[in-house]
Design an enzyme around this catalytic site. Structure first.
Site, short mmCIF file in Angstrom:
data_model
loop_
_atom_site.label_atom_id
_atom_site.label_comp_id
_atom_site.label_asym_id
_atom_site.label_seq_id
_atom_site.Cartn_x
_atom_site.Cartn_y
_atom_site.Cartn_z
N PHE A 141 13.27 -1.65 35.25
CA PHE A 141 13.04 -0.22 35.42
C PHE A 141 12.04 0.00 36.54
CE2 PHE A 141 14.14 3.69 33.04
CZ PHE A 141 15.29 3.25 32.40
N GLN A 254 6.96 15.58 36.49
CA GLN A 254 7.78 14.52 37.06
C GLN A 254 9.19 15.00 37.41
OE1 GLN A 254 9.26 10.78 34.75
NE2 GLN A 254 7.81 10.09 36.29
N HIS A 256 12.76 13.50 38.28
CA HIS A 256 13.52 12.25 38.18
C HIS A 256 14.48 12.19 39.37
CE1 HIS A 256 16.18 9.17 36.62
NE2 HIS A 256 15.40 9.00 35.57
N LEU A 266 20.80 14.07 33.26
CA LEU A 266 20.25 12.79 33.69
C LEU A 266 21.30 11.71 33.88
CD1 LEU A 266 17.38 11.79 34.29
CD2 LEU A 266 17.51 10.56 32.15
N GLU A 269 17.74 6.09 34.77
CA GLU A 269 17.18 5.12 35.72
C GLU A 269 17.78 3.73 35.47
OE1 GLU A 269 13.04 5.67 36.58
OE2 GLU A 269 12.74 3.51 36.66
N ARG A 300 9.22 6.83 40.15
CA ARG A 300 10.01 8.05 40.31
C ARG A 300 9.45 9.02 41.33
NH1 ARG A 300 11.37 8.82 33.90
NH2 ARG A 300 12.86 7.10 33.89
N HIS A 367 11.91 16.61 35.02
CA HIS A 367 12.22 15.69 33.94
C HIS A 367 11.14 15.56 32.89
CE1 HIS A 367 14.16 12.30 32.05
NE2 HIS A 367 13.16 11.48 32.31
N ARG A 409 4.49 9.12 35.39
CA ARG A 409 4.89 8.23 34.30
C ARG A 409 5.91 7.21 34.79
NH1 ARG A 409 9.35 8.04 30.64
NH2 ARG A 409 10.30 10.01 31.29
C1 LIG Z 1 17.72 13.09 29.31
C2 LIG Z 1 16.42 12.35 29.05
C3 LIG Z 1 16.41 10.98 29.03
C4 LIG Z 1 15.21 10.29 28.79
N1 LIG Z 1 15.24 8.91 28.77
C5 LIG Z 1 14.09 8.25 28.50
C6 LIG Z 1 14.08 6.83 28.41
O1 LIG Z 1 15.12 6.17 28.55
N2 LIG Z 1 12.92 6.21 28.14
C7 LIG Z 1 11.76 6.90 27.95
O2 LIG Z 1 10.73 6.29 27.68
N3 LIG Z 1 11.74 8.26 28.00
C8 LIG Z 1 12.87 8.94 28.26
N4 LIG Z 1 12.84 10.31 28.30
C9 LIG Z 1 11.63 11.02 27.90
C10 LIG Z 1 11.48 10.99 26.39
O3 LIG Z 1 12.75 11.06 25.79
C11 LIG Z 1 10.64 12.12 25.84
O4 LIG Z 1 9.44 12.25 26.58
C12 LIG Z 1 10.26 11.87 24.39
O5 LIG Z 1 11.41 11.55 23.63
C13 LIG Z 1 9.57 13.09 23.80
O6 LIG Z 1 9.46 12.94 22.39
P1 LIG Z 1 8.67 14.02 21.54
O7 LIG Z 1 8.72 13.56 20.14
O8 LIG Z 1 7.35 14.25 22.16
O9 LIG Z 1 9.49 15.39 21.73
P2 LIG Z 1 11.02 15.78 21.50
O10 LIG Z 1 11.87 14.65 21.13
O11 LIG Z 1 11.40 16.59 22.67
O12 LIG Z 1 10.95 16.72 20.22
C14 LIG Z 1 10.35 18.00 20.23
C15 LIG Z 1 10.49 18.61 18.86
O13 LIG Z 1 9.69 19.79 18.78
C16 LIG Z 1 10.44 20.81 18.16
N5 LIG Z 1 9.89 22.09 18.61
C17 LIG Z 1 9.50 22.45 19.86
N6 LIG Z 1 9.03 23.71 19.85
C18 LIG Z 1 9.10 24.15 18.57
C19 LIG Z 1 8.77 25.35 17.93
N7 LIG Z 1 8.25 26.39 18.60
N8 LIG Z 1 8.98 25.46 16.60
C20 LIG Z 1 9.52 24.43 15.90
N9 LIG Z 1 9.86 23.26 16.47
C21 LIG Z 1 9.65 23.13 17.78
C22 LIG Z 1 11.86 20.55 18.59
O14 LIG Z 1 12.77 21.18 17.71
C23 LIG Z 1 11.90 19.02 18.48
O15 LIG Z 1 12.15 18.64 17.16
C24 LIG Z 1 14.02 11.01 28.55
C25 LIG Z 1 14.04 12.39 28.57
C26 LIG Z 1 15.21 13.06 28.86
C27 LIG Z 1 15.17 14.57 28.93
#
Ligand SMILES: Cc1cc2nc3c(=O)[nH]c(=O)nc-3n(C[C@H](O)[C@H](O)[C@H](O)COP(=O)(O)OP(=O)(O)OC[C@H]3O[C@@H](n4cnc5c(N)ncnc54)[C@H](O)[C@@H]3O)c2cc1C
Length: 597
Positions: A141, A254, A256, A266, A269, A300, A367, A409
């Site tokens: 990566f 960031q 991407h 997406l 990567e 990135r 991203h 990141r």
């Molecule tokens: C397409 C894509 C691919 C990615 N691939 C990678 C990868 O391969 N490797 C890597 O390390 N990272 C990757 N990332 C980044 C990574 O996935 C995220 O940064 C990480 O999963 C975030 O996790 P989280 O638990 O913080 O939030 P999230 O998984 O985004 O969850 C947020 C939660 O908050 C809830 N929520 C938000 N606002 C409210 C509200 N007002 N009321 C109630 N609930 C709410 C939502 O419903 C959800 O349940 C990727 C991101 C994207 C977009």
């Protein structure tokens, strides 16, 4: 427990992605019985589930074949051979990737505990891709100097999220699916609960808890072209900001390098990790001119800037010249079908291109949010440069800023961060509750305050729709606060946000009903986008240097003398009030260096 319009739990977690679900699972495992997790969408639709490429940890399962260069073939590391990778190397790569803005004690914790997280996932039954001898497969990566992305084909987030969700359910965690957090109740620096709306009925309730955690994810939806899900509107950061919590390092957004052309969806990567090329309209692998050593696997920020420069200088592809090609053809059908099946499907479905036959048109896409709600290494939210705790309030994952990513990141470090710091937040929440935390009295009637706020929104009679304002904000952020920035454009962005806010005050909600009112939710989300976008722009305008993802054409050099510091933005009467706090650096081990790839 439900009492009229008040719901009570020991712990309330907003967000069912990896950060929130890990925290809930771990707190439950450690003996907290009464945990409620809210998600505005079905928990398994949280954006964590969309993650594709991998999760970082120096497991040492695979290594480059000797003397084949940085992009040569990989081979399994024979058991007993010297390791090629280490947490120290992972740490250095992460610090360098962060352009020295990451806090090094937090990074050290993350990289040291990374292998343990992967094995924990494995022991819970997570389906990783495997080497032929059964060990977990790893790929390269960007910005990582060893192959340390552990993955499950190109749907890693999906398998991780299902694993943790299942375990949280098994431990008796109660999920409130399609409940929307509207407000955070903090008084005298003590968190007392939240206010939430059940989306189905429109019912607004106060939810009291001894501890509240936000795992509300990122805010890519502030931009026109983004890889982020519709739900990624930065609610948590906006709600915390409005409740008096400062936001940290928000100017670092960031981009991407490989979002599908015009869609932003997406193209992981992992495409470049598996050996994909980037080419311009002249079929040149232009990364030779920008990062001759790492080429497509530079970090990135650098790759996105290189693409943007190619586009700006007229070597872009597509009808408007705003695209670049991601070429996978030389990987061959077998590898593409085995390692990148989802990528292929997305490219076929959205732009009609089969990557086995043709290069995929792509462009940089918003991203990831490096900044967010400031926390310590245990998920405890802090509210000033001295690290004063907000009692009973925790955050982890993309909405938080601990800060392990600093100014940029590295790919695969985010799933790791969300999992690990979600876990650590869960542990410290369990300690807090078991050490005798109590429900705190409420100031007034917070639910009623929010009902009135919504009545005011319903009462607006202007002609304009909120949707038009949200779209204009996204265009504004993309055009004036995107990959390249300067004072002139950032000032335009700032003025525009003030005008958009004035327009928002008059905008009309078309649907005034109470049940599943998505128009109302879009309005509240637009209000959130407006409030934290101003923080991004103000921080970016103030930071007169280029560091990581923050690239100023009028201040092209990194300026450690004046800017080796984190931004904190408090909500003030006149907009964001900025202050700064030092970066935590191990000066004897990882002092700042020039960042070259
Ligand atoms: C397409 C894509 C691919 C990615 N691939 C990678 C990868 O391969 N490797 C890597 O390390 N990272 C990757 N990332 C980044 C990574 O996935 C995220 O940064 C990480 O999963 C975030 O996790 P989280 O638990 O913080 O939030 P999230 O998984 O985004 O969850 C947020 C939660 O908050 C809830 N929520 C938000 N606002 C409210 C509200 N007002 N009321 C109630 N609930 C709410 C939502 O419903 C959800 O349940 C990727 C991101 C994207 C977009």
């Amino acid at each position: 427990m439900t009492n009229g319009e008040t719901i009570t739990h020991d712990v309330i977690i907003v967000g069912a992605g990896l950060a929130g679900s890990w925290a809930a699972m771990v707190a439950a495992q450690e003996g907290v019985k009464d945990i409620g997790v809210l998600s505005k969408i079905h928990p398994l639709r949280s954006h964590s589930g969309a993650a594709q490429g991998g999760i970082a940890a120096a497991l040492n399962n695979i290594r480059p074949v000797a003397d084949t260069g940085p992009r040569g073939p990989l081979e399994p590391v024979p058991p007993g051979d010297d390791p090629v990778d280490s947490w120290e190397l992972h740490m250095f790569d992460t610090i360098k990737g962060s352009d020295w803005l990451g806090d090094q004690a937090a990074i050290e914790i993350m990289v040291k505990e990374a292998p343990g997280i992967i094995y924990q996932y494995e022991h819970m039954g997570c389906v990783f891709s495997r080497l032929s001898d059964g060990r977990i497969a790893q790929r390269r990566f960007g910005g990582h100097s060893a192959p340390r992305a552990n993955y499950s084909k190109d749907f890693t987030g999906h398998v991780l999220l299902h694993t943790i969700h299942e375990q949280a359910l098994r431990h008796g965690v109660k999920f409130y699916s399609e409940w929307y957090c509207l407000d955070l109740i903090i008084e005298d620096n003590v968190c007392r609960g939240i206010v939430a709306m059940e989306i189905l009925s429109g019912k607004i309730v106060t939810m009291r808890a001894k501890a509240v955690m936000f795992g509300t994810g990122g805010y890519g939806r502030a931009y026109k072209i983004t890889s982020n899900a519709l739900a990624n509107t930065g609610d948590g950061v906006a709600i915390a900001y409005n409740a008096g919590i400062p936001l940290m390092d928000m100017e670092f957004v960031q981009f991407h390098p490989t979002g599908l052309y015009r869609h932003g969806i997406l193209m992981s990567e992992a495409c470049r990790g598996e050996g994909g090329y980037l080419t311009n309209s002249e079929s040149d692998r232009f990364m030779e001119n920008y990062a001759p050593d790492k080429m497509e696997l530079a970090p990135r920020d650098l790759v996105s800037r290189s693409e943007q420069t190619e586009i700006d200088e007229g070597r872009g592809i597509g009808p408007d010249g705003q695209g670049i090609y991601l070429d996978l053809r030389h990987l061959g059908q077998e590898k593409i079908l085995d390692r990148l099946p989802q990528i292929r499907e997305l490219a076929i479905d959205f732009v009609g291109v089969d990557p086995i036959e043709n290069p995929i048109p792509i462009q940089p896409t918003a991203h990831y949010s490096m900044g967010g709600i400031p926390t310590d290494e245990n998920g405890q939210v802090t509210c000033d440069a001295e690290g004063t705790s907000v009692v009973g309030f925790y955050a982890a994952g993309e909405c938080a800023c601990v800060s392990v990513h600093g100014a940029n990141r590295l790919g695969t470090n985010s799933l790791l961060e969300a999992s690990l710091f979600g876990k650590r937040a869960g542990q410290s929440i369990a300690r807090f509750v078991k050490d005798g935390a109590v429900l705190q009295p409420l100031p007034g009637d917070p639910a009623e305050r929010n009902r009135k706020r919504i009545q005011i929104l319903f009462g607006k009679e202007g002609a304009e729709s909120v949707e038009a304002i949200a779209q204009d904000l996204k265009t504004n952020m993309t055009d004036y606060c995107g990959i390249y920035r300067d004072a002139e454009n950032l000032t335009v962005a700032e003025t525009e946000i003030h005008e958009l806010r004035a327009r928002f005050e008059k905008a009309r909600i078309m649907d005034k009903s109470s049940r599943f009112n998505t128009d109302l939710l879009a309005t509240i989300e637009a209000e959130h986008l407006l409030s934290f976008s101003e923080v991004i722009v103000t921080g970016a305008l103030a930071r007169t240097e280029s560091r990581g993802a923050h690239s100023r054409t009028d201040y092209q050099a990194r300026d450690d003398e004046n800017w080796l510091k984190h931004t904190l933005a408090h909500k003030g009467d006149e907009g964001p009030a900025l202050s700064y706090k030092p970066v935590q650096i191990f000066w004897d081990r990882y002092p700042p260096q020039e960042r070259k790839y």
